[in-house]
Write an enzyme that holds these catalytic residues in place. Structure first.
Site, PDB file in Angstrom:
ATOM      1  N   HIS A   1       6.668 -27.200   2.065  1.00  0.00           N
ATOM      2  CA  HIS A   1       5.802 -28.232   1.492  1.00  0.00           C
ATOM      3  C   HIS A   1       4.701 -27.605   0.644  1.00  0.00           C
ATOM      4  CE1 HIS A   1       7.622 -31.399   4.000  1.00  0.00           C
ATOM      5  NE2 HIS A   1       7.788 -30.406   4.866  1.00  0.00           N
TER       6      HIS A   1
ATOM      7  N   LYS B   1     -13.777   1.593  -3.401  1.00  0.00           N
ATOM      8  CA  LYS B   1     -14.766   1.948  -2.379  1.00  0.00           C
ATOM      9  C   LYS B   1     -15.943   2.695  -3.004  1.00  0.00           C
ATOM     10  CE  LYS B   1     -11.361   2.598   1.346  1.00  0.00           C
ATOM     11  NZ  LYS B   1     -10.808   3.612   2.275  1.00  0.00           N
TER      12      LYS B   1
ATOM     13  N   GLU C   1       0.834  -1.200   0.000  1.00  0.00           N
ATOM     14  CA  GLU C   1       0.000   0.000   0.000  1.00  0.00           C
ATOM     15  C   GLU C   1       0.871   1.252   0.000  1.00  0.00           C
ATOM     16  OE1 GLU C   1      -4.203   0.210   1.827  1.00  0.00           O
ATOM     17  OE2 GLU C   1      -2.921   1.178   3.315  1.00  0.00           O
TER      18      GLU C   1
END
EC number: 5.3.1.9
Length: 540
Positions: free
Chosen positions: A377, A505, A346
């Protein structure tokens, strides 16, 4: 001078071979490692030599980094697009020297607010704060998102061995109701205190979760007065806090000069203090402050955040690395990658410089990873044999909080082995001879050998902490915070705004209106794909 100019390309022509570099220089580890108190920083397994490091340090000097560091710590408004200072460092500064921002000495404000948080924590922990029915608080539910969630959640988990208050701390962030319900299913309305962490008190996810939590509480009490006993807020919008039913005496400050992703040191860290006690919270701040001093006062060649940033920027500009793997070998740091993803991506995910001009070089990278040994793994295959250039940071803790020494030794052995494998790899001849020794014939060995070759010569850094304590965790976080800042300076971008998150938003609000009213302008303005997605949901 831009860090990512054409002159960096020739550094790659040094053709660093790590095995050869170690073989010919028995002082390499000594030269390319640093120590800050209980943190050992080993960057000897990076694709550098004396010449490359000297060149990188010269670039740092030419970037006006020293001046930029002073500006940040002195309260200059280096967040140019929002005209704000960047002073999360002031929240952990132990000095009493006045620091003036917009005509006010913020040192006094910070001290006052810390005392308020301390008093609240002690009041709740001691049982002097009671729920509406008179019962003692047993559970804290922090409702926030982004920096109001990721930092505190990471620290609370990382410092679990230091939990000392008997309070259980829960975190709710996602607008998905399941996030809230997971918390509500395990708490009692009569013994739960909610923290609403939202500077604007209008963040959609936080507000919706808070309203639902309030309804849940009132379904039990059926009395609006109960809200004041079970909610506190961290916000700058006092009118909205009061309207919600929270006593303004229990509203705690958020300042414009503290960005959300750097806010765990502020009142946002209240949930941390509820878990580990306020004294330990202060140790977290003290650890970060020790790195602030190191960053401000240490020459660049011995400055850990500067070296971290130079290496990452070097790989981005010279090797076109587009991602960085972060591998903490400690289960307690299971949220550390999530936290740093926000802090880093950000901050430096920008495509224009401070002047607003589109840059012609790569800036932020994708930061990803996970705790060892789980990653071995899962995705380490890509690190060892993939054809993507991915620098790696290993984080290891020398001593653990438990007495299972055999587990700890195995964990550390795996961590060190991974960094060694990335560096050395294994050649075709090595693999071929091993296969012959294992019983395969020459034809079989030749067929399989190419598949088992590991190129090696892949860079990594290892950060080794003596222990994972409040102090050392604070220091570790601050190292990465300052690394992010330095990279922003080198790339000439603003690391402290985040305009890229705003459009989503805005569109989300429009689409919500469209979903509820297909005659609205918002619906009519939708593209066909989004309109069809809405239709599929409605026709489910």
């Amino acid at each position: 001078m831009l860090f990512c100019d054409d002159s960096k390309k020739y550094l790659k022509e040094q053709n660093i071979n790590l095995k050869n570099e170690f073989d010919k220089d028995d002082k390499r580890v000594e030269k390319f490692s640093l120590k800050h108190q209980n943190i050992y920083f080993d960057y000897s397994k990076n694709l550098i030599n004396d010449y490359i490091l000297k060149s990188l340090l010269e670039s740092a000097e030419k970037s006006s980094l020293k001046d930029k560091i002073k500006q940040m710590f002195n309260g200059a408004k280096i967040n140019s697009t929002e005209h704000r200072a960047v002073l999360h460092t002031a929240l952990r500064d132990l000095s009493s020297t006045p620091l003036i921002v917009d005509g006010q000495d913020i040192r006094q404000e910070v001290t006052k607010e810390k005392q308020r948080v301390k008093e609240l924590v002690e009041k709740v922990v001691s049982g002097r704060w009671r729920g509406f029915s008179g019962k003692k608080i047993t559970d804290i539910v922090n409702i926030g998102i982004g920096g109001s969630d990721l930092g505190p959640k990471m620290v609370v988990r990382a410092l679990q061995p230091y939990h000392c208050t008997d309070l259980k701390v829960h975190f709710v962030s996602n607008v998905d109701a399941d996030s809230l319900l997971q918390a509500l299913h395990v708490v009692d309305p009569e013994t739960t205190l909610f923290i609403i962490a939202s500077k604007s008190f209008s963040t959609e996810e936080t507000l919706l979760n808070s309203i639902s939590a309030r309804e849940w509480l009132l379904d039990h009490y059926e009395d609006e007065k109960a809200v004041a006993n079970h909610f506190v807020a961290i916000s700058s919008k006092l009118d909205k806090v009061k309207e919600f039913g929270i006593d303004l005496e229990h509203c705690y400050k958020m300042w414009d000069w503290v960005g959300g992703r750097y806010s765990l040191w502020s009142s946002i860290g209240m949930s941390i203090a509820f878990a580990i006690g306020y004294d330990n919270f202060e140790k977290l701040l003290a650890g970060a402050y020790s790195v602030d001093k190191h960053f401000k006062e240490t020459e660049f060649s011995k400055n850990i955040p500067v070296i971290m940033a130079l290496l990452a920027s070097y790989y981005s500009c010279t090797y076109n690395s587009q991602s960085q793997a972060l591998l903490p070998y400690d289960e307690r740091l299971c949220y550390f990658v999530d936290y740093l993803q926000q802090a880093d991506m950000e901050s430096n995910g920008k495509s224009v410089n401070i002047a607003g001009e589109t840059v012609n070089y790569q800036t932020g990278v994708v930061l990803w990873g996970g705790v060892g040994t789980n990653g071995q793994h899962a995705f380490h295959q890509l690190l060892h044999q993939g054809n993507i250039f991915i620098p790696v940071d290993f984080i290891a803790i020398a001593t653990s909080h438990h007495n299972y020494d055999n587990h700890q030794q195995a964990l550390l052995a795996n961590c060190f082995a991974q960094s060694q494998a990335l560096m050395f790899g294994q050649s075709y001849d090595m693999v071929y001879n091993e296969l012959l020794k294992s019983g395969l014939n020459e034809t079989q060995a030749k067929e399989l050998a190419a598949h088992k070759v590991i190129p090696g010569n892949r860079p990594s850094t290892t950060i080794l902490l003596d222990e994972l304590s409040p102090y050392s965790l604070g220091a570790l976080i601050a190292l990465y915070e300052h690394k992010i800042f330095v990279q922003g300076v080198l790339w000439e971008i603003n690391s402290y705004d985040q305009w890229g998150v705003e459009l989503g938003k805005k569109l989300g609000k429009n689409i919500l209106k469209a979903m509820n009213d297909d005659s609205s302008d918002e619906y009519q303005n939708l593209d066909d794909s989004t309109r069809q997605l809405i239709a599929k949901v409605k026709n489910k």
